[in-house]
Every structure is written in structure tokens, then in C-alpha cells.
Design an enzyme around this catalytic site. Structure first.
Site, PDB file in Angstrom:
ATOM      1  N   TRP A   1      51.834   9.253 145.016  1.00 11.76           N
ATOM      2  CA  TRP A   1      52.390   8.107 146.166  1.00 11.76           C
ATOM      3  C   TRP A   1      53.948   8.344 145.753  1.00 11.76           C
ATOM      4  O   TRP A   1      54.557   8.250 146.881  1.00 11.76           O
ATOM      5  CB  TRP A   1      51.889   6.725 145.392  1.00 11.76           C
ATOM      6  CG  TRP A   1      52.264   5.587 146.257  1.00 11.76           C
ATOM      7  CD1 TRP A   1      52.644   5.710 147.517  1.00 11.76           C
ATOM      8  CD2 TRP A   1      51.948   4.165 146.186  1.00 11.76           C
ATOM      9  NE1 TRP A   1      52.875   4.239 147.860  1.00 11.76           N
ATOM     10  CE2 TRP A   1      52.460   3.668 147.239  1.00 11.76           C
ATOM     11  CE3 TRP A   1      51.330   3.513 144.792  1.00 11.76           C
ATOM     12  CZ2 TRP A   1      52.327   1.939 147.162  1.00 11.76           C
ATOM     13  CZ3 TRP A   1      51.599   2.075 144.755  1.00 11.76           C
ATOM     14  CH2 TRP A   1      51.672   1.452 146.004  1.00 11.76           C
TER      15      TRP A   1
ATOM     16  N   LYS B   1      57.561  16.987 139.112  1.00 14.30           N
ATOM     17  CA  LYS B   1      56.587  16.146 138.571  1.00 14.30           C
ATOM     18  C   LYS B   1      56.125  16.387 137.244  1.00 14.30           C
ATOM     19  O   LYS B   1      56.006  17.680 136.857  1.00 14.30           O
ATOM     20  CB  LYS B   1      55.410  16.107 139.589  1.00 14.30           C
ATOM     21  CG  LYS B   1      54.125  15.840 138.834  1.00 14.30           C
ATOM     22  CD  LYS B   1      52.807  15.849 139.642  1.00 14.30           C
ATOM     23  CE  LYS B   1      51.524  15.904 139.096  1.00 14.30           C
ATOM     24  NZ  LYS B   1      50.412  16.019 139.817  1.00 14.30           N
TER      25      LYS B   1
ATOM     26  N   HIS C   1      53.618  15.104 133.565  1.00 11.69           N
ATOM     27  CA  HIS C   1      52.769  14.116 132.841  1.00 11.69           C
ATOM     28  C   HIS C   1      53.227  14.128 131.427  1.00 11.69           C
ATOM     29  O   HIS C   1      52.599  13.587 130.701  1.00 11.69           O
ATOM     30  CB  HIS C   1      51.381  14.342 133.134  1.00 11.69           C
ATOM     31  CG  HIS C   1      50.662  13.922 134.529  1.00 11.69           C
ATOM     32  ND1 HIS C   1      51.156  12.795 135.235  1.00 11.69           N
ATOM     33  CD2 HIS C   1      49.826  14.518 135.237  1.00 11.69           C
ATOM     34  CE1 HIS C   1      50.593  12.754 136.300  1.00 11.69           C
ATOM     35  NE2 HIS C   1      49.623  13.901 136.396  1.00 11.69           N
TER      36      HIS C   1
END
Length: 295
Positions: free
Chosen positions: A53, A106, A108
Site C-alpha cells: 500500500w 522495501k 522487512h
């Protein structure tokens, strides 16, 4: 590896005490030595917290709300997953090395595993956190459809693994807490998934301010529309349906499943809820972080 299927459903491997995909562990030196650039924007999240998102929002911002430009490629190629290296399939480090600046990156990774070049370059970082109960439910369905993960087992078994931090990228509790602390030292915008669901316009305005970008209301409204769950769910360049079925099987569970807050109530039994809450309080009592489990 000759057979691409050999890379799937393998057990996690610890890197400095954090369970990661075996292929990330095997290529860890490549990840660790990743060279960030000063104008990189890093999106950092624990899995299933709104990563895609925010990635789509940022790409829309960088392209002035032009949705067609944002359909130039799949989201995982526009915003590469830095540490994801799967032999014969993908290499996030190489993808990023070949990308022109400014890059949207990105990750994690928990804060202690982030390549040091991000800190040295004082990169701007957007962290998104989501309440643990919704994360574990979403993660359970994601484990089922994304086959780079080990087999999830039953819901009951997966919930136990999650509470013990024995899932990919380690314990949620430490992840959200350590990034929360790190925001005191570096340029980190810490957002909450629940706030984004409740008032996406306000949260996108926070992102724009953080990026020092000023855009007309008309473009802001375009970004709001094109980053909404219903629009993204139907957009092949945002919903991961362009991935091979061997990697992600959307017939098991769609990548974009529900995109709501409070879905945990459909999954937890009363006994599971009580056990989870008791454990949660112990693990989170040393932090000022506060989450909403529904909106």
C-alpha cells in the site's frame, strides 16, 4: 539450482538470531553490504503491515499521481524488496543496483539487521506498523499462498510460532519496538496501518510533508483514489497476480485478501485471544507504543 521448485517450502535459517528465508541467509553478505544512496526512500515494515500500500502511494507521489506511469511494471519491480534473493528467480540487491535514483526501497528487516549504509547516508525511512492480531491472521494466509515460506501448519500452530517469534523476519514485538526507538535518532516517519485506514488523506499528507513535497489537491485526490484497496486489488501491477503460481498461489488466498482492521475477530477463539493478550502485555509493557486492534 536446476529445479525452481527446490527453492520453495524450505525451513527458515537464523541470521544473527532472526529467522529468514534460507536463500536470504545464504546470500547474507550481499544484503549486508548493500549500498544505499542518500536520496533513497526506504519503506520498512514487518510483513503484512501495509508495505505494498505505502509502496504504491510513494510511486504515485513520485509520478505526480499518474496511474498509467505506475502501471509500467509490477510493484515488486518498481519498489524492489532489497533482501529478497531467490536463486534463478529474483535478486533485490541487483535490481536496486541497476535502478536510477531516486529509488524506493522495501525491507522487512528488523532494525539491527538493516545494512549500515542506510544509517551512514541518513536516508529517509517510512515505517508502517499494524496491530499484532491482524498481522498474524494476514501472515497465516500469506504463508499458505506464498511458497517461499515453510508450511504454516494449522492456525493454532502458526499462532504459537508467531508468539514465539519463529516466523520469517522474527518477532513482531521486537520489530515494532526497536524501529519505534530508532525514530528518535534518525529520519524515520512512523505510521500506523489503522490510522491509514481511518484517514488515508491525512496520512498521505504526513508522507508528503516528510518528503518535503508539495502537490495540488487534485493530484492528492488521484493518489488517494489509485491507492485505495478496491482499486489496487483490481490492478495487476499492484496485486501480485503477475507472479508465477509456483511462487504465489492466489487460488489458495489472494495476496490482497481483505485490507481491513479487526479481521482477527473472525479467526481467534476466545481462549486464543486471552492467551495472546496475556503474552502481548508482557512483551509490550516496556514500550510506549500503543496499537488499536480495530477502528
Amino acid at each position: 539450482m536446476d529445479n525452481k521448485l527446490d527453492v520453495f517450502r524450505r525451513e527458515l535459517v537464523d541470521v544473527e538470531g532472526i529467522p529468514l528465508f534460507w536463500s536470504i541467509a545464504e546470500h547474507w553478505s550481499q544484503v549486508e553490504s548493500f549500498e544505499a544512496r542518500p536520496d533513497d526512500i526506504l519503506i520498512s515494515t514487518y510483513p503484512k503491515s501495509g508495505t505494498t500500500w505505502v509502496s504504491e502511494i510513494l510511486d504515485l507521489i513520485y509520478n505526480n499521481g499518474d496511474a498509467e506511469k505506475c502501471k509500467r511494471d509490477a510493484i515488486y519491480k518498481r519498489v524492489p524488496f532489497m533482501e529478497l534473493i531467490i536463486p534463478g528467480i529474483t535478486n533485490g540487491v541487483e535490481m536496486l543496483n541497476n535502478m536510477p535514483s531516486p529509488r524506493i526501497v522495501k525491507t522487512h528487516l528488523p532494525v539491527q539487521l538493516l545494512p549500515s549504509s542506510f544509517w551512514k547516508n541518513d536516508c529517509k525511512i517510512i515505517y508502517v506498523a499494524r496491530n499484532a492480531k491482524d498481522v498474524v491472521v494476514s501472515y497465516y494466509y500469506f504463508y499458505q499462498m506464498a511458497k517461499i515460506h515453510p508450511e504454516p501448519g494449522t492456525w493454532e500452530e502458526f499462532l504459537e510460532k508467531f508468539m514465539a517469534g519463529q516466523v520469517s523476519f522474527g518477532p513482531w514485538y521486537d520489530h515494532v519496538k526497536s524501529w519505534w526507538e530508532k525514530r528518535k535518532e534518525y529520519r524515520i516517519l512512523y505510521l500506523f496501518y489503522e490510522d491509514m485506514k481511518e484517514n488515508p488523506k491525512c496520512e498521505i499528507q504526513k508522507i508528503l510533508k516528510f518528503l518535503e513535497k508539495d502537490i495540488p489537491e487534485e493530484i492528492l485526490n488521484k493518489i488517494l483514489y489509485h491507492s485505495s484497496f478496491s482499486v489496487m486489488k483490481e490492478n495487476p501491477s499492484a496485486n501480485y497476480t503477475t507472479m508465477m503460481k509456483e511462487e504465489m498461489d492466489h487460488s489458495v488466498s489472494p495476496f490482497m485478501r481483505k485490507g481491513i482492521s479487526g479481521d482477527w475477530k473472525n479467526q481467534f477463539t476466545v481462549a486464543q485471544y486471552e492467551k495472546f493478550e496475556e503474552d502481548y502485555v508482557k512483551k509490550m509493557e516496556d514500550s510506549t507504543l500503543k496499537f488499536r486492534s480495530e477502528i
